[in-house]
Scaffold this active site. Sequence first.
Site, short mmCIF file in Angstrom:
data_model
loop_
_atom_site.label_atom_id
_atom_site.label_comp_id
_atom_site.label_asym_id
_atom_site.label_seq_id
_atom_site.Cartn_x
_atom_site.Cartn_y
_atom_site.Cartn_z
N HIS A 10 0.82 -1.20 0.00
CA HIS A 10 0.00 0.00 0.00
C HIS A 10 0.86 1.26 0.00
CE1 HIS A 10 0.00 -2.06 4.02
NE2 HIS A 10 0.64 -0.97 4.34
N CYS B 142 -2.83 -4.04 -17.90
CA CYS B 142 -2.59 -3.11 -16.79
C CYS B 142 -1.36 -3.57 -16.01
CB CYS B 142 -3.81 -3.09 -15.86
SG CYS B 142 -3.59 -2.10 -14.39
#
Length: 746
Positions: free
Chosen positions: A364, A677
């Site tokens: 994250h 992606c």
Amino acid sequence: MPDRSESDSRTLLRRLRDTLATPGKGQERLDRITHLIADSMQTQVCSIYLFRDPETLELCATEGLNPEAVHQTRLKLGEGLVGRVARSGRPINTGDAPSEKGFRYMPETGEEIYSSFLGVPIQRVGERLGVLVVQSKDARQFSEDEVYGLEVVAMVLAEMTELGAFVGDGEGIGAAHQFPLVFRGATGQEGAAEGRVWLHEPRVVVTNPVGDDPEAERARLEEAVEKLRAQIDGMLTDSSGMDKDHRQVLETYRMLAHSRGWMRRMTEDIGLGLSAEAAVEKEQSTARARLEQSTDAYLRDRLHDIDDLSNRLLRILTGQGKDTGAELPENPVLVARNIGPAELLEYGRALKGVVLEEGSVGSHAAIVARALAIPLVIHAARITTEALNGDAILVDGDQGMVHLRPEETVASAFRDKIAMQAEAQKRYASLRDQPAEARCGTRLSLMMNAGLMADLPSLEGSGADGVGLFRTELQFLIRSRVPRRAELAALYGRVMDAAQGRRVQFRTLDIGSDKVLPYMKPQDEPNPAMGWRAIRVGLDKTGVLRMQLQALLRGARGRPLSVMFPFVATPGEFAAARAMLLRERDREASLGHAVPEDLRIGAMLETPSLAYAPDSFFRGCDFLSIGGNDLKQFFFAADRENERVRRRYDTLDTSFLTFLETIVARCAASGTALSFCGEDAGRPVEAMALAALGFHTLSMRPASIGPVKHLVRRADLTRLKAVIDHARADGAPSVRPAVTAYLSSL
């Protein structure tokens, strides 16, 4: 030799401090210190060995051994008794050194006449600096008090080394935190930045290791410990909303803070002449050395608890570190062991770059760094030990390198690189409103990846056609509790507002692996990247996934909505998730809420298994987005967090491209929209090869859209496809040389 008394030890430390305070070169100080210690401990020999590099110890000063051996005698880590002390971080005390396991005879030193040996580590909170040795002719072991006293002396030497007392003069040890250093880590986010170090949790520097008044130092320690205990009790009082695991951590802290043994040992250290701060650090270093050697995983895990507790106490004693009111330097580069997404977001766009000792490319923290468009280097081992606030620093996110306190020639070359990148971005900006159309007439759709509202201004400025991936997990990661449905619905609505009609593909919660929610119990999995994560968590914890799907439907407020499920490995997983979304849509309609006029449901293809799903899966899927980062690591069985293997496997490997081409063909046959992606989508050479294979939608970070569009508009994808096919037909293991040669000719 007599045992050390408290007064003798304090006298030695005061003499040591005075010696260190006397002007002189580094080598002169080292020589005076060895003479002083040998005289005080009534031994014939005192020697100081210091690390020249992480694996090599060098005899830097001696009283009693052959002076010509100084700076000539070197030992590898673990070699001889000195090397064993350095490796283990624990003393060796023997009355018969030659018969001791691992003894190495060094004839140039003349030490063969000395039987007794006592060596203690010179270390500071896990940082190995060297070894302090005393030797005597008489064959006997040193007493416990003598061992303890020498450890206290070594502690002071460690602190003096930290403060630069032994400045290099061509012979002695170099001062800490003064010389240029290069750290080779891994790329977390590409880009380059120059700035000044800002330590997220700065090391506390003990400037007064020797205490003159033991009673005053004991009183300072007792007062600080009481404040520490009150802090922990306060956190426990406020822990009603915490989960059981967080409360257990605080209970462990309280138990350690009330440990009588911990307090007794620090008080004894003060009695021997250390200041309160030095006593805390000595016990921290001793505990670390002991636990690092433990084979018990639970005990090793207590290292973090001991470090955190000791650092809290040191901050109270010194007033250094957090909450001191210090201001960020100009062009701050954050340096930390690791950092959570909420903490990183608090710094925001003020940061020029981030350097972490830990972290991962999919963590994250990396996601937030990408959202903030700042370069990130991870796995920069030991940089928090070497860096000080305000140090000059260069962050090369492209190469995964960090230059700390760089020489001017390096800094000048780096500035040229930044200037060239800035100039290139200006050229790319002129293409913002131009289509990504190749010379052959093929038009690509270049999308951007996002995860925060802060990303959305880049949508207009970058020239992206939409958001190919909106990572929804960040809203869960930055909170201490599960976000409410209304909060998420409002956020998703603002995202769609900011997109101004452009398509946004929302990926549902992708947690697990290296993204663990702060309020979710971590799973002890041997291979979390292939474990309980993403859609697997969503289908097992249906309450959370249903709540998120409801929020997405309400946030859309009747507008077109695209939802994709991550890490789908089997058609059954997609079917279950799709059915759940359709049920929630029907439920919203029955409640009178507006539902999307156009609902598209897709999946992330990140596992090779899904490429071979039945045709019915492809027909039932509105769109597929290849998650290139995960797919590549599973295809090559190469952990992308492992630097030993991740760079050995090439995206333009012939077998991988052939595999991708199979997916392109299956999607074309079923009419399923397909995009790519990942990091490779934003790398111009890789992007061109993917486009030539038939990937006409690519999703990347905003800063990559300009360079990719620039190259697309110059290339002929039909001709490039022929180049790729020709290289494959010739048996090339990778088409990279052929593709690069063609693109270089444009």
